[in-house]
Design a protein around this motif. Structure first.
Motif, mmCIF file in Angstrom:
data_model
loop_
_atom_site.group_PDB
_atom_site.id
_atom_site.type_symbol
_atom_site.label_atom_id
_atom_site.label_comp_id
_atom_site.label_asym_id
_atom_site.label_seq_id
_atom_site.Cartn_x
_atom_site.Cartn_y
_atom_site.Cartn_z
ATOM 1 N N ASP A 13 -6.087 8.666 -6.389
ATOM 2 C CA ASP A 13 -6.738 8.014 -7.530
ATOM 3 C C ASP A 13 -7.587 6.868 -6.974
ATOM 4 O O ASP A 13 -7.037 5.882 -6.482
ATOM 5 N N GLN A 14 -8.895 6.999 -7.040
ATOM 6 C CA GLN A 14 -9.767 5.984 -6.456
ATOM 7 C C GLN A 14 -9.628 4.630 -7.134
ATOM 8 O O GLN A 14 -9.654 3.607 -6.458
ATOM 9 N N ASP A 15 -9.473 4.596 -8.438
ATOM 10 C CA ASP A 15 -9.317 3.308 -9.123
ATOM 11 C C ASP A 15 -8.037 2.611 -8.671
ATOM 12 O O ASP A 15 -8.043 1.402 -8.399
ATOM 13 N N GLU A 16 -6.950 3.347 -8.579
ATOM 14 C CA GLU A 16 -5.687 2.778 -8.114
ATOM 15 C C GLU A 16 -5.819 2.301 -6.670
ATOM 16 O O GLU A 16 -5.321 1.232 -6.306
ATOM 17 N N ALA A 17 -6.508 3.075 -5.841
ATOM 18 C CA ALA A 17 -6.713 2.694 -4.439
ATOM 19 C C ALA A 17 -7.539 1.411 -4.340
ATOM 20 O O ALA A 17 -7.217 0.524 -3.544
ATOM 21 N N VAL A 18 -8.578 1.289 -5.155
ATOM 22 C CA VAL A 18 -9.394 0.072 -5.145
ATOM 23 C C VAL A 18 -8.535 -1.133 -5.523
ATOM 24 O O VAL A 18 -8.597 -2.187 -4.876
ATOM 25 N N ARG A 19 -7.726 -0.993 -6.566
ATOM 26 C CA ARG A 19 -6.854 -2.106 -6.975
ATOM 27 C C ARG A 19 -5.883 -2.476 -5.856
ATOM 28 O O ARG A 19 -5.670 -3.663 -5.581
ATOM 29 N N PHE A 20 -5.293 -1.491 -5.200
ATOM 30 C CA PHE A 20 -4.358 -1.754 -4.109
ATOM 31 C C PHE A 20 -5.034 -2.538 -2.991
ATOM 32 O O PHE A 20 -4.547 -3.570 -2.550
ATOM 33 N N TRP A 21 -6.188 -2.057 -2.535
ATOM 34 C CA TRP A 21 -6.862 -2.682 -1.394
ATOM 35 C C TRP A 21 -7.446 -4.049 -1.727
ATOM 36 O O TRP A 21 -7.478 -4.934 -0.872
ATOM 37 N N LYS A 104 4.046 -8.680 -3.607
ATOM 38 C CA LYS A 104 3.061 -8.025 -4.469
ATOM 39 C C LYS A 104 3.424 -6.575 -4.747
ATOM 40 O O LYS A 104 2.673 -5.859 -5.404
ATOM 41 N N GLY A 105 4.557 -6.120 -4.201
ATOM 42 C CA GLY A 105 5.008 -4.759 -4.472
ATOM 43 C C GLY A 105 4.563 -3.708 -3.475
ATOM 44 O O GLY A 105 4.722 -2.516 -3.731
ATOM 45 N N VAL A 106 4.009 -4.105 -2.330
ATOM 46 C CA VAL A 106 3.609 -3.130 -1.314
ATOM 47 C C VAL A 106 4.872 -2.507 -0.714
ATOM 48 O O VAL A 106 5.835 -3.205 -0.400
ATOM 49 N N GLU A 107 4.862 -1.178 -0.579
ATOM 50 C CA GLU A 107 6.003 -0.438 -0.034
ATOM 51 C C GLU A 107 5.964 -0.439 1.492
ATOM 52 O O GLU A 107 5.046 0.134 2.095
ATOM 53 N N PHE A 108 6.945 -1.067 2.111
ATOM 54 C CA PHE A 108 7.035 -1.084 3.566
ATOM 55 C C PHE A 108 7.978 0.009 4.037
ATOM 56 O O PHE A 108 9.049 0.216 3.470
ATOM 57 N N THR A 109 7.556 0.717 5.074
ATOM 58 C CA THR A 109 8.373 1.785 5.664
ATOM 59 C C THR A 109 9.151 1.278 6.869
ATOM 60 O O THR A 109 10.150 1.880 7.239
ATOM 61 N N ASP A 110 8.675 0.205 7.476
ATOM 62 C CA ASP A 110 9.338 -0.419 8.619
ATOM 63 C C ASP A 110 9.205 -1.926 8.474
ATOM 64 O O ASP A 110 8.124 -2.435 8.189
ATOM 65 N N LEU A 111 10.286 -2.627 8.693
ATOM 66 C CA LEU A 111 10.278 -4.087 8.665
ATOM 67 C C LEU A 111 9.640 -4.624 9.945
ATOM 68 O O LEU A 111 9.611 -3.917 10.964
ATOM 69 N N PRO A 112 9.138 -5.858 9.928
ATOM 70 C CA PRO A 112 8.583 -6.430 11.157
ATOM 71 C C PRO A 112 9.632 -6.420 12.271
ATOM 72 O O PRO A 112 10.781 -6.815 12.065
ATOM 73 N N GLU A 113 9.213 -5.908 13.417
ATOM 74 C CA GLU A 113 10.112 -5.798 14.569
ATOM 75 C C GLU A 113 9.334 -6.087 15.848
ATOM 76 O O GLU A 113 8.202 -5.640 16.012
#
Length: 139
Positions: A13-21, A104-113
Motif C-alpha cells: 500500500d503506497q499510502d501506508e508506506a509513505v506514512r511509515f517512511w 512510534k510502533g515500528v516492529e523490530f525483528t532484532d534488538l540492538p546488539e
C-alpha cells in the motif's frame, strides 16, 4: 562514474508506506507523481533529510500485463514473510533510534546488539520488508 540514485522496495500500500517512511522514520517525500495513462502508475520516492541520494522508491506491485497474477501472489508471499531483500542504514546512536521508533510502533525483528562491525538491529515496514540499522564502532 556510475552512481546509485534510487533503490526500490515493493510495498503493498503506497499510502501506508509513505506514512511509515515520513511519519515514523522521518524521511522526506522527494517525488510523488501519478500517471493515469499508465494504468494509474504511481512513482513515489523518499529520502533521508540532508542526504540528496539515494532515494527509496516505494513501488506498488504491478499486475498484468507487467506481472501475471501468479507472480504478484509470489512476490506478496515473499514480501510479507520478510524475504524480499533488504536495505542497510546507519546512525550515530542505534539505541536511541531503536527507542524512538519502538515508541512510534515500528516492529523490530532484532534488538540492538553489539557485533564485530558495530551495534546492529533489524526492523520491518508495514509491507514486511526487512531493514538493518547499524551504528559503527569507534575505530
Amino acid at each position: 562514474m556510475i552512481k546509485i540514485t534510487t533503490a526500490q522496495v515493493w510495498v503493498l500500500d503506497q499510502d501506508e508506506a509513505v506514512r511509515f517512511w515520513t511519519e515514523k522514520l522521518g524521511f522526506e517525500i522527494r517525488q510523488d507523481a501519478s500517471f493515469p495513462e499508465l494504468g494509474d502508475f504511481r512513482w513515489v520516492t523518499v529520502g533521508a533529510p540532508g542526504q540528496d541520494s539515494p532515494e527509496l522508491v516505494l513501488m506498488a506491485i504491478p499486475g498484468p500485463p507487467v506481472f501475471p497474477d501468479s507472480t504478484v501472489q509470489e512476490i506478496k508471499s515473499l514480501l510479507t514473510k520478510g524475504h524480499s531483500g533488504g536495505i542497510f542504514m546507519q546512525t550515530d546512536d542505534v539505541q536511541k533510534v531503536y527507542e524512538d521508533l519502538s515508541a512510534k510502533g515500528v516492529e523490530f525483528t532484532d534488538l540492538p546488539e553489539r557485533r564485530p562491525y558495530g551495534i546492529d538491529c533489524g526492523f520491518r515496514d508495514p509491507s514486511g520488508n526487512s531493514f538493518r540499522l547499524m551504528q559503527p564502532l569507534p575505530e
